[in-house]
Every structure is written in C-alpha cells, then in structure tokens.
Design an enzyme around this catalytic site. Structure first.
Site, mmCIF file in Angstrom:
data_model
loop_
_atom_site.group_PDB
_atom_site.id
_atom_site.type_symbol
_atom_site.label_atom_id
_atom_site.label_comp_id
_atom_site.label_asym_id
_atom_site.label_seq_id
_atom_site.Cartn_x
_atom_site.Cartn_y
_atom_site.Cartn_z
ATOM 1 N N LYS A 1 0.846 -1.202 0.000
ATOM 2 C CA LYS A 1 0.000 0.000 0.000
ATOM 3 C C LYS A 1 0.880 1.250 0.000
ATOM 4 O O LYS A 1 0.606 2.219 -0.704
ATOM 5 C CB LYS A 1 -0.939 -0.019 1.216
ATOM 6 C CG LYS A 1 -2.059 -1.049 1.084
ATOM 7 C CD LYS A 1 -2.863 -1.256 2.356
ATOM 8 C CE LYS A 1 -3.884 -2.379 2.173
ATOM 9 N NZ LYS A 1 -4.667 -2.711 3.360
ATOM 10 N N GLN B 1 -4.828 -1.782 9.607
ATOM 11 C CA GLN B 1 -4.748 -3.090 8.953
ATOM 12 C C GLN B 1 -5.381 -4.163 9.830
ATOM 13 O O GLN B 1 -5.093 -4.263 11.028
ATOM 14 C CB GLN B 1 -3.274 -3.425 8.636
ATOM 15 C CG GLN B 1 -3.074 -4.678 7.809
ATOM 16 C CD GLN B 1 -3.656 -4.570 6.396
ATOM 17 O OE1 GLN B 1 -3.739 -3.503 5.811
ATOM 18 N NE2 GLN B 1 -4.077 -5.695 5.843
ATOM 19 N N ASP C 1 -11.231 2.715 4.119
ATOM 20 C CA ASP C 1 -11.618 1.309 4.001
ATOM 21 C C ASP C 1 -13.129 1.168 3.845
ATOM 22 O O ASP C 1 -13.615 0.107 3.445
ATOM 23 C CB ASP C 1 -11.213 0.532 5.266
ATOM 24 C CG ASP C 1 -9.904 -0.223 5.112
ATOM 25 O OD1 ASP C 1 -9.611 -0.670 3.981
ATOM 26 O OD2 ASP C 1 -9.188 -0.365 6.116
HETATM 27 N N1 GUN Z 1 -7.099 -6.988 5.827
HETATM 28 C C1 GUN Z 1 -7.420 -7.676 4.706
HETATM 29 N N2 GUN Z 1 -8.022 -6.871 3.789
HETATM 30 C C2 GUN Z 1 -8.065 -5.636 4.364
HETATM 31 C C3 GUN Z 1 -8.565 -4.369 3.919
HETATM 32 O O1 GUN Z 1 -9.102 -4.208 2.816
HETATM 33 N N3 GUN Z 1 -8.418 -3.342 4.804
HETATM 34 C C4 GUN Z 1 -7.841 -3.501 6.032
HETATM 35 N N4 GUN Z 1 -7.764 -2.424 6.826
HETATM 36 N N5 GUN Z 1 -7.380 -4.661 6.469
HETATM 37 C C5 GUN Z 1 -7.486 -5.717 5.633
#
Ligand code: GUN
Length: 295
Positions: free
Chosen positions: A54, A98, A121
């Site tokens: 990311k 995350q 998100d």
């Molecule tokens: N863990 C797995 N996929 C995601 C996501 O799209 N966002 C976040 N914050 N954690 C994740």
C-alpha cells in the site's frame, strides 16, 4: 473456447494512472497532496507485506503516506491514541487500520474511532449505513475493486446471477450490497459456512466470487460452463521450491476451473492489485471532499 484471464495488474495500472493524474492536478491547481495514514499492529508477515504494498503504491502515484507501527502487545488505549493522532493530522486524508488486529475483540471499537470522513476502508458503521442506503460514500476497496474489474472487462452485471462464497464484512457482505444496488442490478446469493451444499448455487451462477480464505474451495464440477470466476482468496501454502518457502494460491482450483469458465482472475495478479488501486482512489476522493468540500 479459451478462458479469458482477467488481468488485475493491468486494470489496476489503468486506475492508478488515473489517480496519479488526479493527484498531479490537485497539486497544481489546489496546492495540496493527499495523505494516507496506516496503522499496523503486530508483525504478521502477510499484513506487513500488504501494508508495504500500500505504501509503495501511494509513493508511485504521489500520495503522501505515513505508517504507525505498534507492537502486537499494544493495548486498546495505544491503538485508539494512534487513530486519534491520524484523525487530527491535517496532512492525513485517509486512515487505515490493517486487519486483523491481534485482539479481534476491539476491532469494532477501533474502526468506530476512525473519522468517517477519513475512513478509506469504508468500514465505519456510518459509511456502511450509507452504502446500504445507496448514498455516496467511501466504498470498501476489495468489493469496489471487483466491481471495477468486471466493468472494465465488459462483463455484464445487470440481471446476472452472482453467487458469493463468504459473508465477511471486508468482502462478501459489502459486495452483496453493491451488486444488488439499483444501477448495478445483479441478483445476489450469499453462501457461508452454514450453507447446505453450496455447489447447488454455484452451478446456477453467471458469476462466482470466492472469498472464503481456503484453498481448493471451488472445483470445476461446481462451475457452470461459461461462468465468470473471481478469486479473492490469498492463501500461503508451503512450497520448498520457492525462496520464500511458500507460494500464494486462491480459493479456486485455477487449472481445472479455467477449463470450464469463460473468464477467471488469477492469484496473484487478480483482485489484489485492484484493492490497492481502489485504496488510492478512495484516498484521493477523501482528500477532495475534505479539502474542497466536494464529492
Ligand atoms: N485486511 C485484509 N483486507 C483488508 C482491507 O481491505 N483493509 C484492512 N484495513 N485490512 C485488511
């Protein structure tokens, strides 16, 4: 007929180029740089690699990014304080924690502490509510990435029967809401751990989305010839021939399903890159809303 491989990497590249152009435009015309703040708790290797990806993606399109690393033992107060720091930071337009957190019990509270305007998100209850009501909002990245991928590949959703395997709050559930919205107009069936004989449903599907996080879940016998298959799974399985000692596989038996499907997403290089591209898109959108007061 040969199966069509839906190349998420290439499609995400298109989307990322669009975000990069928008970010450059903001910098030139409105004199700001969108910012993303990511909180990572603990040292789960998969989460670490997602967060690193990311950050690299932000850098590539000109988005400022900041990472807050907390130890696995970090308590509720420490995590909430990190969120609050990013909520208050004027340079930051998007806040992402995350998941999963080492202590899954506090995930809801942590997500609710994120400023909804910075919730890139789309997991905050206010944004989930807006999504359910069909109002403009920050849409969860993986479901939105899947939708964008299907659209850009010319796959017709209107009237299609989409069967989703998995009801997670990150993928299955928000995807079911998006697909059944007016304007998208798919008919959706959600299968989950308590569904009896899910193959009964997948064999009827025009489009199957596998999002359960378990390898070998969808075999060729479960797929109607000509169906489109989207594989959201990212599973690490041991592989002694690899330097890392593992390789990534999805939830779908790729080889055999490719022989019956009309189109399929690979793992890696399918949905994953689209998720990241959508995060960049959401961050640019949150920045435009916050700084220019527009959607
Ligand atoms: N863990 C797995 N996929 C995601 C996501 O799209 N966002 C976040 N914050 N954690 C994740």
């Amino acid at each position: 007929m040969a199966v069509r491989i839906l190349d998420g990497k290439a499609l995400a590249g298109e989307l990322r180029a669009e975000v990069a152009a928008e970010v450059a435009n903001k910098r030139a015309l409105s004199n700001y740089v969108p910012g993303l703040g990511v909180i990572l708790v603990g040292d789960d290797p998969a989460s670490r690699s997602y967060v690193a990806a990311k950050q690299r993606a932000c850098e590539a399109v000109g988005i400022y990014s900041q990472e807050i690393l907390l130890p696995a033992a970090a308590g509720r107060e420490e995590i909430l304080a990190a969120v609050e720091q990013l909520n208050q930071d004027e340079q930051i337009d998007g806040v992402l924690v995350q998941l999963p957190l080492p202590d899954s019990e506090i995930e809801h509270e942590v997500i609710e502490s994120i400023d909804p305007a910075k919730d890139v998100d789309g997991f905050h209850p206010m944004n989930v509510g807006r999504l359910v009501l069909g109002l403009p909002t920050l849409v969860p990245c993986t479901p939105n990435g899947i939708l964008e991928m299907l659209r850009r590949s010319g796959i017709v959703l209107k009237g299609a029967h989409v069967v989703i395997l998995g009801r997670s709050r990150i993928v299955g559930r928000p995807l079911s809401i998006l697909l059944s919205q007016k304007g998208v107009d798919a008919t959706v069936t959600v299968c989950h751990t308590r569904t009896r004989d899910f193959a009964r449903y997948t064999r009827e599907a025009d489009i199957i989305v596998a999002a359960v996080g378990r390898p070998h879940t969808l075999s060729a016998a479960m797929v109607r010839p000509g169906a489109v298959v989207v594989d959201v799974g990212v599973n690490r399985i041991p592989d002694a021939t690899r330097k890392t000692g593992y390789r990534l596989v999805g939830d779908v038996e790729f080889e055999e399903v490719s022989a019956v499907a009309s189109a399929i997403t690979p793992v890696p290089g399918g949905v994953g890159p689209m998720t990241i591209a959508m995060l960049l898109h959401n961050t640019a959108m949150a920045a435009a809303r916050r700084r220019e007061g527009r959607v």
